[in-house]
Scaffold this motif. Structure first.
Motif, PDB file in Angstrom:
ATOM      1  N   ASN A 181       0.825  -1.210   0.000  1.00 12.94           N
ATOM      2  CA  ASN A 181       0.000   0.000   0.000  1.00 12.94           C
ATOM      3  C   ASN A 181       0.856   1.255   0.000  1.00 12.94           C
ATOM      4  O   ASN A 181       0.498   2.259  -0.618  1.00 12.94           O
ATOM      5  CB  ASN A 181      -0.931  -0.001   1.211  1.00 12.94           C
ATOM      6  CG  ASN A 181      -2.063  -1.008   1.080  1.00 12.94           C
ATOM      7  OD1 ASN A 181      -2.128  -1.738   0.091  1.00 12.94           O
ATOM      8  ND2 ASN A 181      -2.941  -1.067   2.058  1.00 12.94           N
ATOM      9  N   LYS A 436      -3.322  -2.987   6.229  1.00 17.36           N
ATOM     10  CA  LYS A 436      -4.629  -2.416   5.905  1.00 17.36           C
ATOM     11  C   LYS A 436      -4.826  -1.032   6.507  1.00 17.36           C
ATOM     12  O   LYS A 436      -5.732  -0.300   6.105  1.00 17.36           O
ATOM     13  CB  LYS A 436      -5.750  -3.349   6.392  1.00 17.36           C
ATOM     14  CG  LYS A 436      -5.861  -4.653   5.630  1.00 17.36           C
ATOM     15  CD  LYS A 436      -7.085  -5.446   6.040  1.00 17.36           C
ATOM     16  CE  LYS A 436      -7.000  -5.937   7.466  1.00 17.36           C
ATOM     17  NZ  LYS A 436      -8.148  -6.806   7.824  1.00 17.36           N
ATOM     18  N   ASN A 439      -4.364   3.296   3.800  1.00 11.38           N
ATOM     19  CA  ASN A 439      -5.213   3.314   2.609  1.00 11.38           C
ATOM     20  C   ASN A 439      -4.442   3.993   1.488  1.00 11.38           C
ATOM     21  O   ASN A 439      -4.023   5.143   1.629  1.00 11.38           O
ATOM     22  CB  ASN A 439      -6.512   4.068   2.924  1.00 11.38           C
ATOM     23  CG  ASN A 439      -7.468   4.090   1.745  1.00 11.38           C
ATOM     24  OD1 ASN A 439      -7.158   4.680   0.717  1.00 11.38           O
ATOM     25  ND2 ASN A 439      -8.607   3.460   1.905  1.00 11.38           N
TER      26      ASN A 439
END
Length: 500
Positions: A181, A436, A439
């Motif tokens: 990410n 997670k 973002n």
């Protein structure tokens, strides 16, 4: 249980009148600092395991937590500091090297903070960037010695160039040292802002090939993830010789961070340590480096500029000269304060030199030898603000790399424990539960905002100097003056003292 002489670095204070035992802190801490006691219906904290990342403090809904430096102090001693004693206690218990993350935290002089910029007054009017165009576009790559024209057309063949809408790029951070990410956030922000990010030495995840036009692919000593498709999917290539946080030594990604995705990207078995040798085993001279530069150019049809990244060390000027003469289109120099995911603490704090001194020395050497046009200079190593950027360009850089600033923009709190893989902000980790937390939509937006904000400030400062193009500032050290520096430092930087 063996008694530890190492006292906690932080003390957690919990306001019991505010704490509602919601257990947010328990769920958010990857270091198991907070523990819920079901019998007492309350949360207890274990100070010894806290790394000072502030995740629990930030997300506590009732603001019941605070994290403070441990006020416990050793007996004052001019030679034996608290940190020196703590380090010896830790090594006496572990028998191993001390590891750390991020950049050098020693109180060496930060030369950016001792340089002041010029401003226009009566005889050279300033420019209002709100009403007049300001040009930040930068081209990286070898430039011809002279340009020939015929009928208004350029006849001179120009080497491949990287076009930057802003003279700031995201520095090398590998997939493995940071999460997917985080990598995606950097890639998307680069495309949005019209700049580039660097893959680091971990290869390129297949999902990121779509950002190839804004990607610089690194070729490091371990050759992780290096193959023909990788080389041709990107805009530029970079041979990594060294980095500022650990000059002269290799890299190490622990096996517990080598997930199936990272295994496939790096082309190594799952769960095995990724060890980068200290040297490239095919580079032992400038002539060997020339061979690799041209091998990469051959492999990519001479369509991409090739950069060589080195750490800022003693005698960096002749080293850079050799790199340019070996055919590099870009020389990237990483200074003493450059960040890292993992490095031996003593190497990080005691090897290398500040980027400001290295940059000034290299730029002047290349100018004196008449080869400054043959390569662009990109510098890194704790670029913290738009003022640092513009001072670097005035000292001679074409552009800068930022890494720690980018991580901070995404939420990093510099707890310096990246190497543990327990990043509570989802950045320097491969734990699915933790990744997670970052973002990539928000990460990319925050990075884009940072570059936009810095660009606006750069334009304001340029306008104040009466300049309307970044090219007009590059290497013009007359726009800089030193404050609180001795004559040797002023001479090395190539600037005069304020008031002169």
């Amino acid at each position: 249980m063996v008694l530890s002489y190492t006292m906690p670095a932080f003390v957690i204070e919990r306001d019991l009148s505010r704490c509602i035992s919601c257990q947010v802190c328990v769920r958010q801490c990857a270091n198991d600092v907070h523990v819920y006691d079901i019998e007492d219906d309350c949360v207890h904290s274990q100070d010894a395991q806290c790394v000072g990342c502030h995740r629990c403090v930030t997300l506590c809904p009732t603001h019941a937590l605070s994290v403070q430096r441990n006020p416990l102090a050793f007996r004052a001693h001019a030679n034996w500091s608290d940190q020196a004693l703590r380090n010896i206690y830790r090594q006496a218990e572990s028998g191993g090297m001390l590891l750390t993350g991020m950049g050098c935290d020693q109180p060496y002089r930060i030369y950016w903070d001792h340089m002041l910029l010029n401003a226009s007054q009566v005889t050279n009017p300033s420019i209002d960037p709100m009403r007049e165009p300001m040009e930040l576009t930068t081209y990286l790559g070898a430039k011809p010695e002279r340009v020939a024209f015929s009928d208004g057309r350029v006849e001179t063949e120009v080497a491949p160039q990287l076009r930057l809408d802003v003279p700031i790029m995201f520095s090398a951070m590998s997939y493995g040292s940071i999460s997917f990410n985080a990598c995606e956030s950097l890639a998307r922000a680069s495309r949005e802002a019209g700049t580039f990010y660097n893959t680091g030495e971990g290869g390129l995840h297949p999902a990121l090939y779509q950002y190839g036009a804004n990607t610089i692919a690194q070729v490091a000593s371990g050759r992780f993830g290096v193959h023909l498709e990788y080389l041709n999917a990107v805009a530029a290539l970079e041979i990594k010789i060294g980095q500022g946080a650990k000059p002269g030594i290799g890299g190490h990604l622990p096996g517990e961070k080598v997930t199936p995705d990272i295994s496939a990207t790096r082309m190594i078995p799952v769960g095995t340590d990724a060890l980068s040798p200290a040297p490239h085993h095919d580079i032992y001279s400038i002539e060997d480096l020339r061979q690799l530069i041209y091998a990469l150019k051959e492999a990519t049809g001479y369509a991409k500029p090739v950069s060589v990244k080195v750490a800022a060390v003693h005698n960096i000027a002749p080293i850079a000269s050799g790199i340019v003469r070996a055919g590099a289109d870009i020389v990237a120099i990483d200074g003493l304060r450059g960040g890292t995911g993992a490095a031996p603490t003593q190497v990080r704090n005691n090897v290398g030199i500040p980027i400001e001194l290295a940059l000034a020395a290299v730029d002047q050497r290349l100018r004196d030898e008449g080869i400054r046009h043959r390569a662009s200079l990109v510098v890194a190593g704790s670029i913290r603000s738009s003022a640092d950027v513009i001072k670097a360009i005035a000292l001679g850089a074409d552009a800068v790399y930022v890494a720690t600033s980018a991580l901070v923009a995404m939420g990093c709190h510099l707890c310096q424990n990246c190497y543990t893989g327990k990043c509570n902000w989802g950045i320097a980790t491969q734990d699915p539960y933790l990744t997670k937390r970052l973002n990539s939509d928000l990460g990319a937006q925050r990075l884009t905002n940072l570059l936009r904000a810095w660009s606006l400030e750069i334009k304001e400062m340029m306008g104040g100097m009466g300049l309307n193009a970044i090219e007009s500032l590059r290497g013009h050290r007359d726009h800089l003056r030193g404050v609180g520096l001795n004559q040797v430092e002023l001479d090395t930087l190539g600037i005069r003292a304020a008031g002169q």
